[in-house]
Design a protein around this motif. Sequence first.
Motif, PDB file in Angstrom:
ATOM      1  N   TYR A 159       9.963 -89.543  11.051  1.00 35.25           N
ATOM      2  CA  TYR A 159      11.302 -89.286  10.529  1.00 35.25           C
ATOM      3  C   TYR A 159      11.787 -90.370   9.568  1.00 35.25           C
ATOM      4  O   TYR A 159      12.013 -90.113   8.400  1.00 35.25           O
ATOM      5  CB  TYR A 159      12.275 -89.141  11.693  1.00 35.25           C
ATOM      6  N   GLY A 160      11.951 -91.593  10.049  1.00 38.77           N
ATOM      7  CA  GLY A 160      12.557 -92.636   9.235  1.00 38.77           C
ATOM      8  C   GLY A 160      11.572 -93.289   8.277  1.00 38.77           C
ATOM      9  O   GLY A 160      10.506 -93.750   8.694  1.00 38.77           O
ATOM     10  N   ALA A 161      11.899 -93.318   6.983  1.00 42.06           N
ATOM     11  CA  ALA A 161      11.076 -93.987   5.975  1.00 42.06           C
ATOM     12  C   ALA A 161      11.531 -95.438   5.876  1.00 42.06           C
ATOM     13  O   ALA A 161      12.442 -95.781   5.131  1.00 42.06           O
ATOM     14  CB  ALA A 161      11.188 -93.282   4.632  1.00 42.06           C
ATOM     15  N   SER A 190      -7.114 -89.456   1.958  1.00 41.26           N
ATOM     16  CA  SER A 190      -7.116 -90.907   2.167  1.00 41.26           C
ATOM     17  C   SER A 190      -5.768 -91.434   2.624  1.00 41.26           C
ATOM     18  O   SER A 190      -5.664 -92.578   3.074  1.00 41.26           O
ATOM     19  CB  SER A 190      -7.537 -91.626   0.881  1.00 41.26           C
ATOM     20  N   SER A 191      -4.734 -90.605   2.488  1.00 43.43           N
ATOM     21  CA  SER A 191      -3.394 -90.986   2.912  1.00 43.43           C
ATOM     22  C   SER A 191      -2.648 -89.724   3.332  1.00 43.43           C
ATOM     23  O   SER A 191      -2.869 -88.652   2.750  1.00 43.43           O
ATOM     24  CB  SER A 191      -2.642 -91.673   1.769  1.00 43.43           C
ATOM     25  N   PRO A 192      -1.760 -89.824   4.327  1.00 39.28           N
ATOM     26  CA  PRO A 192      -1.007 -88.635   4.744  1.00 39.28           C
ATOM     27  C   PRO A 192       0.267 -88.422   3.939  1.00 39.28           C
ATOM     28  O   PRO A 192       1.109 -87.610   4.321  1.00 39.28           O
ATOM     29  CB  PRO A 192      -0.665 -88.960   6.200  1.00 39.28           C
ATOM     30  N   ASN A 193       0.419 -89.098   2.813  1.00 40.41           N
ATOM     31  CA  ASN A 193       1.712 -89.180   2.133  1.00 40.41           C
ATOM     32  C   ASN A 193       2.106 -87.955   1.329  1.00 40.41           C
ATOM     33  O   ASN A 193       3.282 -87.732   1.074  1.00 40.41           O
ATOM     34  CB  ASN A 193       1.728 -90.395   1.187  1.00 40.41           C
ATOM     35  N   ALA A 194       1.159 -87.149   0.876  1.00 43.65           N
ATOM     36  CA  ALA A 194       1.443 -86.132  -0.132  1.00 43.65           C
ATOM     37  C   ALA A 194       2.398 -85.057   0.371  1.00 43.65           C
ATOM     38  O   ALA A 194       2.459 -84.742   1.562  1.00 43.65           O
ATOM     39  CB  ALA A 194       0.148 -85.492  -0.604  1.00 43.65           C
ATOM     40  N   SER A 195       3.110 -84.461  -0.549  1.00 44.83           N
ATOM     41  CA  SER A 195       4.018 -83.361  -0.232  1.00 44.83           C
ATOM     42  C   SER A 195       3.230 -82.144   0.219  1.00 44.83           C
ATOM     43  O   SER A 195       2.187 -81.814  -0.341  1.00 44.83           O
ATOM     44  CB  SER A 195       4.842 -83.004  -1.477  1.00 44.83           C
ATOM     45  N   GLN A 204       7.809 -82.509   1.096  1.00 44.71           N
ATOM     46  CA  GLN A 204       8.311 -83.791   0.620  1.00 44.71           C
ATOM     47  C   GLN A 204       7.261 -84.863   0.907  1.00 44.71           C
ATOM     48  O   GLN A 204       6.414 -84.708   1.795  1.00 44.71           O
ATOM     49  CB  GLN A 204       9.629 -84.168   1.310  1.00 44.71           C
ATOM     50  N   TYR A 205       7.296 -85.926   0.149  1.00 45.93           N
ATOM     51  CA  TYR A 205       6.422 -87.061   0.401  1.00 45.93           C
ATOM     52  C   TYR A 205       6.970 -87.870   1.573  1.00 45.93           C
ATOM     53  O   TYR A 205       8.166 -87.797   1.912  1.00 45.93           O
ATOM     54  CB  TYR A 205       6.324 -87.940  -0.842  1.00 45.93           C
ATOM     55  N   THR A 206       6.105 -88.680   2.196  1.00 45.36           N
ATOM     56  CA  THR A 206       6.556 -89.476   3.341  1.00 45.36           C
ATOM     57  C   THR A 206       7.376 -90.692   2.913  1.00 45.36           C
ATOM     58  O   THR A 206       7.808 -91.475   3.753  1.00 45.36           O
ATOM     59  CB  THR A 206       5.356 -89.944   4.190  1.00 45.36           C
TER      60      THR A 206
END
Length: 412
Positions: free
Chosen positions: A196-198, A183-188, A266-268
């Motif tokens: 690149y930039g958060a 549901s989200s691309p965030n996971a490590s 790493q997480y996003t």
Amino acid sequence: MIKQTQTKMFDFSDVGLDFCAGSKNKFPEVFKKMLATGFNPQTVLSVVINDDQITLTYGVSHGYVADRVLHVTASGGFDKEVYIDSVNGQSITCTVLDGNTTGLTGTINTKIASLGWELMYELTNIHVYKMKHIDDTDRYVRLCFQDNSAHRNAIAVCIGKTYDAATGFIDDPLAFQSTANISSPNASGVPRWDGYGASSSSNNYTYSQGYSTYGKGVCIGSPYHFAFLACWGTAYPLDIYGIFPTTLHPYEQLDYPIVIAKQRDQYTSSGGEGVYGNFYGATGGGYAYVGDVRVSLENGNTTSVGILYTSTEKSLSSVLSNSLDNFNTTTAKLFDVFEHATSQHLGCMYGAYMCLYGNDSITPTISKTDLPLLTTDIDFQQKVVIYLSGSSSNKSRTTYVAFPIEEITYGY
């Protein structure tokens, strides 16, 4: 030049797109325009037909540029994609490839043609598109866009033979399971098209607003493939992402296109990799998969390989010797596909080719304002886009890749 309409190029600066790699809020709509709906609709004021050449006059600024593919429809029955040869003020001249202009009468509408994918499912940050496999069977592409405005931009991709129309999940058991229902691309550790930039500062940036940070960008694709070529905000271009056709051994598990991605542990929510690209050795985090099988583009004799392992090996010269050709000719080769776990050869990938550049002055400059580079092949003067992935600005540790704007298959 061999004109065709199957494979198309879009520039991030095109009227109707106007985005950069950091403008994550625009990504779902921009992808929909490129893949399925087209963009920049206009109404023609008048038309002049001269054999297979048509000149369309709008009476206003139309925003079209040469070498794009235009979808033209008319109330007289004309409904075709045509090639834009040239742009002159408020008019454009196009080639109708089959030479048949019957029905180009009445009200005429135009827009930049999409890749011809079909949007099957759309809910918040999830899109599912139907594309074509190399054998013209259907494949479903699930794109999970970034849903956190403060994280770095990212897209998690899954391709399957089937999907659930109610949930938008890829329900094919042989598809890439890590992203099939995410549901989200965030996971490590999730392979994705990674930025690149958060930050949220560039979420709605136009192309010009983002140019100093993100530079140039283009997408190339067809019913069979899609390449996303852009710097994501690092000092230099680093990563190459996309979906490409394959011809592989006839195992059911391999009956899919290849997805070229990146995997970082790493997480996003934090910054991404700013030194090594996904085509650079093991440290670049390269990750490629066909269905649920991890693959690489080189048999590096080690499981530490990402996509390529020996990308540090360069040609002695960037061009052929004078004994063969006195013009600066750089050759390119197909990418072979290998099973990641065993380094066994599986087949070949199409739509992208390794350029055999060396480490010399002829090798393209590594700069986000110089790349992607639009050039031509020698034999047919076909347009080709050059991009790269490597280690910062070091030419000796960079893989250059060519993306021809030509037909992938003649079966379409």
